[in-house]
Design an enzyme around this catalytic site. Structure first.
Site, PDB file in Angstrom:
ATOM      1  N   GLU A 190       0.846  -1.198   0.000  1.00 25.57           N
ATOM      2  CA  GLU A 190       0.000   0.000   0.000  1.00 25.57           C
ATOM      3  C   GLU A 190       0.881   1.248   0.000  1.00 25.57           C
ATOM      4  O   GLU A 190       2.005   1.218   0.506  1.00 25.57           O
ATOM      5  CB  GLU A 190      -0.920  -0.072   1.242  1.00 25.57           C
ATOM      6  CG  GLU A 190      -1.848   1.081   1.481  1.00 25.57           C
ATOM      7  CD  GLU A 190      -2.883   1.325   0.392  1.00 25.57           C
ATOM      8  OE1 GLU A 190      -2.486   1.495  -0.770  1.00 25.57           O
ATOM      9  OE2 GLU A 190      -4.081   1.396   0.728  1.00 25.57           O
ATOM     10  N   ARG A 234       1.414  12.280  -9.471  1.00 22.21           N
ATOM     11  CA  ARG A 234       1.960  10.938  -9.219  1.00 22.21           C
ATOM     12  C   ARG A 234       3.352  10.768  -9.823  1.00 22.21           C
ATOM     13  O   ARG A 234       4.151   9.970  -9.355  1.00 22.21           O
ATOM     14  CB  ARG A 234       1.060   9.857  -9.849  1.00 22.21           C
ATOM     15  CG  ARG A 234      -0.330   9.762  -9.257  1.00 22.21           C
ATOM     16  CD  ARG A 234      -1.008   8.486  -9.791  1.00 22.21           C
ATOM     17  NE  ARG A 234      -2.448   8.499  -9.614  1.00 22.21           N
ATOM     18  CZ  ARG A 234      -3.090   8.128  -8.510  1.00 22.21           C
ATOM     19  NH1 ARG A 234      -2.405   7.749  -7.453  1.00 22.21           N
ATOM     20  NH2 ARG A 234      -4.405   8.160  -8.444  1.00 22.21           N
ATOM     21  N   ASP A 253      -3.644   5.833   6.365  1.00 21.52           N
ATOM     22  CA  ASP A 253      -4.024   7.104   6.977  1.00 21.52           C
ATOM     23  C   ASP A 253      -4.916   6.794   8.184  1.00 21.52           C
ATOM     24  O   ASP A 253      -4.422   6.546   9.271  1.00 21.52           O
ATOM     25  CB  ASP A 253      -4.728   7.923   5.889  1.00 21.52           C
ATOM     26  CG  ASP A 253      -5.076   9.335   6.288  1.00 21.52           C
ATOM     27  OD1 ASP A 253      -4.345   9.906   7.107  1.00 21.52           O
ATOM     28  OD2 ASP A 253      -6.059   9.872   5.762  1.00 21.52           O
TER      29      ASP A 253
HETATM   30  P1  5GP Z   1      -7.397   5.299   4.962  1.00 19.77           P
HETATM   31  O1  5GP Z   1      -8.529   4.344   4.754  1.00 19.77           O
HETATM   32  O2  5GP Z   1      -6.203   4.686   5.633  1.00 19.77           O
HETATM   33  O3  5GP Z   1      -7.827   6.556   5.637  1.00 19.77           O
HETATM   34  O4  5GP Z   1      -7.025   5.784   3.521  1.00 19.77           O
HETATM   35  C1  5GP Z   1      -5.901   5.456   2.879  1.00 19.77           C
HETATM   36  C2  5GP Z   1      -5.980   6.012   1.480  1.00 19.77           C
HETATM   37  O5  5GP Z   1      -6.229   7.418   1.488  1.00 19.77           O
HETATM   38  C3  5GP Z   1      -4.636   5.835   0.824  1.00 19.77           C
HETATM   39  O6  5GP Z   1      -4.557   4.610   0.141  1.00 19.77           O
HETATM   40  C4  5GP Z   1      -4.585   7.028  -0.104  1.00 19.77           C
HETATM   41  O7  5GP Z   1      -5.199   6.697  -1.322  1.00 19.77           O
HETATM   42  C5  5GP Z   1      -5.391   8.096   0.582  1.00 19.77           C
HETATM   43  N1  5GP Z   1      -4.534   9.029   1.346  1.00 19.77           N
HETATM   44  C6  5GP Z   1      -4.446   9.174   2.677  1.00 19.77           C
HETATM   45  N2  5GP Z   1      -3.553  10.132   3.017  1.00 19.77           N
HETATM   46  C7  5GP Z   1      -3.049  10.608   1.863  1.00 19.77           C
HETATM   47  C8  5GP Z   1      -2.062  11.619   1.548  1.00 19.77           C
HETATM   48  O8  5GP Z   1      -1.450  12.296   2.397  1.00 19.77           O
HETATM   49  N3  5GP Z   1      -1.814  11.807   0.230  1.00 19.77           N
HETATM   50  C9  5GP Z   1      -2.430  11.107  -0.766  1.00 19.77           C
HETATM   51  N4  5GP Z   1      -2.096  11.393  -2.014  1.00 19.77           N
HETATM   52  N5  5GP Z   1      -3.367  10.151  -0.503  1.00 19.77           N
HETATM   53  C10 5GP Z   1      -3.662   9.909   0.794  1.00 19.77           C
HETATM   54 MG    MG Z   2      -4.413   3.958  -1.800  1.00 14.71          MG
END
Ligand code: 5GP
Ligand code: MG
Length: 175
Positions: free
Chosen positions: A99, A165, A103
């Site tokens: 991954e 990206r 977050d």
């Molecule tokens: P979670 O379910 O852990 O909150 O979300 C994770 C997803 O949110 C990651 O796979 C990514 O796609 C997006 N994400 C979370 N934080 C960031 C960040 O700082 N930058 C970017 N580009 N995507 C993020």
């Molecule tokens: Mg992701």
């Protein structure tokens, strides 16, 4: 660097990323001696990381890529995560999920729960980035490249609204 309407400052250089990714691969190579893990890269964000990590994997293994989509479930649990493109039978396999960033942990937590239904021998998560302050859904993260502050980052596969990206380094939102 500017991406769309936002300004980002350099955060993790290509050299720093490369060095840490080699360390992660070395650790995985050790941990999986005698096993044949299957790596599953989660698109789109992890494509660069998965590529660079996998180049340094020496244990006999396979790799596959999936996309995760979340939709509103019919149950009271809210969203349901499904994988697009997962054709492999994972029963009795040692699975390593690749991954870009964890977050809140919501996506991974729900997806790992779904994968367990296929009865793999093991499931571990290898994430390039992790924001410990943002974590709301506790997860066992076996391989973490960098623990970073709770600020938005782009580059090296990670996007802002689809853009940004295509950078060899990671940038952090300047705020
Ligand atoms: P979670 O379910 O852990 O909150 O979300 C994770 C997803 O949110 C990651 O796979 C990514 O796609 C997006 N994400 C979370 N934080 C960031 C960040 O700082 N930058 C970017 N580009 N995507 C993020
Ligand atoms: Mg992701």
């Amino acid at each position: 660097m500017n991406v769309l309407d936002k300004t980002f400052r350099p955060f993790l250089s290509a050299e720093v990323l490369n060095e840490r990714i080699k360390e992660l691969a070395t650790q995985i190579n050790k941990d999986y001696i005698g096993k044949n893990p299957i790596f599953i890269g989660i698109l789109n964000g992890s494509f660069m990381f998965a590529s660079d990590l996998y180049k340094n994997i020496t244990v006999p293994s396979t790799i596959s890529f999936i996309k995760l989509v979340s939709y509103k479930g019919t149950t009271s649990t809210g969203t349901v995560i499904t994988a697009i493109g997962l054709e492999e039978d994972l029963s009795d396999k040692d699975v390593i999920l690749i991954e870009d960033i964890v977050d809140t942990g919501k996506t991974m937590k729900e997806f790992v729960a779904t994968l367990h239904k296929q009865s793999p021998a093991s499931i571990q998560i290898c994430t390039l980035l992790h924001k410990p302050e943002a974590l709301q859904h506790p997860l066992d993260l076996k391989y973490v490249g960098f623990e970073i502050p709770n600020k938005f980052v782009v580059g090296y596969g990670l996007d802002y609204d689809g853009f940004g990206r295509n950078s060899q380094e990671i940038f952090q939102l300047d705020e």
